[in-house]
Write an enzyme that holds these catalytic residues in place. Structure first.
Site, mmCIF file in Angstrom:
data_model
loop_
_atom_site.group_PDB
_atom_site.id
_atom_site.type_symbol
_atom_site.label_atom_id
_atom_site.label_comp_id
_atom_site.label_asym_id
_atom_site.label_seq_id
_atom_site.Cartn_x
_atom_site.Cartn_y
_atom_site.Cartn_z
ATOM 1 N N GLY A 227 0.810 -1.213 0.000
ATOM 2 C CA GLY A 227 0.000 0.000 0.000
ATOM 3 C C GLY A 227 0.842 1.261 0.000
ATOM 4 O O GLY A 227 1.827 1.378 -0.742
ATOM 5 N N ALA A 228 0.486 2.219 0.847
ATOM 6 C CA ALA A 228 1.186 3.498 0.911
ATOM 7 C C ALA A 228 2.615 3.359 1.446
ATOM 8 O O ALA A 228 3.417 4.294 1.348
ATOM 9 C CB ALA A 228 0.385 4.479 1.767
ATOM 10 N N ASP A 258 -3.405 -4.648 -9.094
ATOM 11 C CA ASP A 258 -3.450 -5.182 -10.473
ATOM 12 C C ASP A 258 -2.717 -4.253 -11.445
ATOM 13 O O ASP A 258 -1.991 -4.706 -12.330
ATOM 14 C CB ASP A 258 -4.905 -5.332 -10.954
ATOM 15 C CG ASP A 258 -5.730 -6.219 -10.030
ATOM 16 O OD1 ASP A 258 -5.147 -7.060 -9.323
ATOM 17 O OD2 ASP A 258 -6.974 -6.058 -10.028
HETATM 18 P P1 ADP Z 1 -3.642 -4.435 -3.397
HETATM 19 O O1 ADP Z 1 -4.469 -3.492 -4.241
HETATM 20 O O2 ADP Z 1 -3.316 -5.693 -4.119
HETATM 21 O O3 ADP Z 1 -4.149 -4.639 -2.004
HETATM 22 P P2 ADP Z 1 -1.668 -2.588 -2.313
HETATM 23 O O4 ADP Z 1 -2.721 -1.986 -1.469
HETATM 24 O O5 ADP Z 1 -0.449 -3.053 -1.647
HETATM 25 O O6 ADP Z 1 -2.202 -3.776 -3.234
HETATM 26 O O7 ADP Z 1 -1.296 -1.503 -3.407
HETATM 27 C C1 ADP Z 1 -0.546 -1.801 -4.559
HETATM 28 C C2 ADP Z 1 0.321 -0.609 -4.902
HETATM 29 O O8 ADP Z 1 -0.502 0.546 -5.111
HETATM 30 C C3 ADP Z 1 1.290 -0.228 -3.802
HETATM 31 O O9 ADP Z 1 2.483 -0.965 -3.903
HETATM 32 C C4 ADP Z 1 1.478 1.275 -4.060
HETATM 33 O O10 ADP Z 1 2.419 1.471 -5.091
HETATM 34 C C5 ADP Z 1 0.117 1.701 -4.574
HETATM 35 N N1 ADP Z 1 -0.715 2.235 -3.477
HETATM 36 C C6 ADP Z 1 -1.714 1.616 -2.810
HETATM 37 N N2 ADP Z 1 -2.260 2.434 -1.872
HETATM 38 C C7 ADP Z 1 -1.583 3.602 -1.956
HETATM 39 C C8 ADP Z 1 -1.671 4.875 -1.289
HETATM 40 N N3 ADP Z 1 -2.557 5.104 -0.310
HETATM 41 N N4 ADP Z 1 -0.816 5.856 -1.668
HETATM 42 C C9 ADP Z 1 0.077 5.659 -2.659
HETATM 43 N N5 ADP Z 1 0.210 4.506 -3.329
HETATM 44 C C10 ADP Z 1 -0.601 3.481 -2.988
#
Ligand code: ADP
Length: 304
Positions: A227-228, A258
């Site tokens: 995520g972030a 994705d």
């Molecule tokens: P998923 O959608 O599979 O749960 P993540 O939540 O880890 O995966 O998010 C995938 C990618 O999206 C992260 O590695 C990051 O690059 C980006 N991302 C997700 N949430 C945020 C956020 N709040 N701020 C900035 N980038 C984000």
């Protein structure tokens, strides 16, 4: 250079609220979303094909036309008489989204029922992408068929990329879920998990636990999304942390992972540098979560 990327899984019909009592139809599904972003972000000398099964109804016709219009190849998509694609509906209440699914008997459940066809598609491709959702929707026997073809592809030196995308609701029992996900990772050359899922279901205490666990299953390359907090890349050498891109306003996180995967693969396949590919993927994912919907268009992704 160029080549052929094959994404294997289920694309569903999406119904999203568009007004009081009004729904807008779209198409989405984890592996399809990744194919969508890979198609936009890879140069034209790459083919991106989708591998699934659809029905023989109008909904299936429309879904295939949508894929073709997006430049995604449908030559491998078989039709199953009397079946229809899975469907899900997004409900919006006080800004919170919830989902209802109708996919228990979707045509895509039979995507690996023809082993020869599957082998032919995989043999014709250079890069194969699949997920834990792909495995979850198959019968035990068909999942075994798919995994054995993926192991063949890995042994043949192809890139086999896997996002565990752990969705307990899709699995009849937890033990089968965890062992099949492990088998998916064993068949892969790149594993692309999300840390939250891995911590919740495999009990990993840290991103390095996730990386070590997947390396020990025989996956040479691992990239963990968090995520972030950003992503951590461990591609046959030391791990490197790549920060997330700051997003001013998160509009809709659907497809963050994705789109990250699609962008990562697009850049990595072209240039071979995992760290740069992860930074690019973070920029693309940031664009995607700044917009509504799973499939954000090329115009919104330019110059990322
Ligand atoms: P998923 O959608 O599979 O749960 P993540 O939540 O880890 O995966 O998010 C995938 C990618 O999206 C992260 O590695 C990051 O690059 C980006 N991302 C997700 N949430 C945020 C956020 N709040 N701020 C900035 N980038 C984000």
């Amino acid at each position: 250079m160029g080549g052929r990327l094959l994404a294997i899984g289920e694309c569903m019909v999406e119904l999203a609220q568009a007004g009081e009592g009004l729904m807008r139809r779209g198409y989405a599904g984890d592996t399809f979303n990744t194919a969508w972003y890979a198609r936009i972000l890879l140069p034209e000398d790459w083919a991106v094909d989708y591998y699934t099964t659809v029905g023989d109804d109008t909904v299936s016709d429309d879904m295939l036309s949508f894929m073709e219009d997006a430049g995604i190849g449908t030559v491998w998509i078989r039709r199953i008489k009397g079946r229809t694609p899975g469907l899900y509906m997004i409900h919006l209440k006080d800004g919170e989204r919830s989902f209802s699914y109708w996919r228990d008997t979707s045509a895509a459940r039979l995507l690996a029922s023809d082993g020869d066809h599957l082998r032919h598609a995989i043999e014709t491709s250079d890069v194969i992408y699949f997920s834990g959702i792909t495995l979850a929707i198959l019968s035990e026997q068909d999942a075994a068929t798919l995994l054995s073809e993926l192991r063949r592809a890995k042994a043949a030196g192809k890139v086999v990329a896997f996002d565990p995308n752990i969705r307990p609701r899709l699995w009849a029992d937890r033990r089968a879920m965890l062992s099949t996900i492990r088998d998916g990772a064993r068949a892969a050359t790149i594993v692309m998990p999300s840390f939250d899922d891995e911590a919740a279901h495999f009990g990993d205490g840290s991103v390095s636990d996730t990386i070590a666990r997947y390396h020990s299953l025989g996956a040479p390359n691992v990239i963990v999304k968090n995520g972030a907090e950003g992503a951590t890349v461990s591609f046959s050498d030391a791990s490197v942390h790549v920060p997330a891109t700051t997003v001013e306003q998160v509009v809709d996180t659907t497809s963050a992972g994705d789109s990250f995967n699609g962008a990562f693969l697009a850049r990595y396949l072209e240039e071979g540098n995992a760290r740069d590919a992860a930074a690019y993927a973070a920029r693309i994912a940031a664009r995607v979560i700044g917009e509504h919907g799973a499939l954000v268009g090329a115009d919104k992704l330019a110059d990322a």
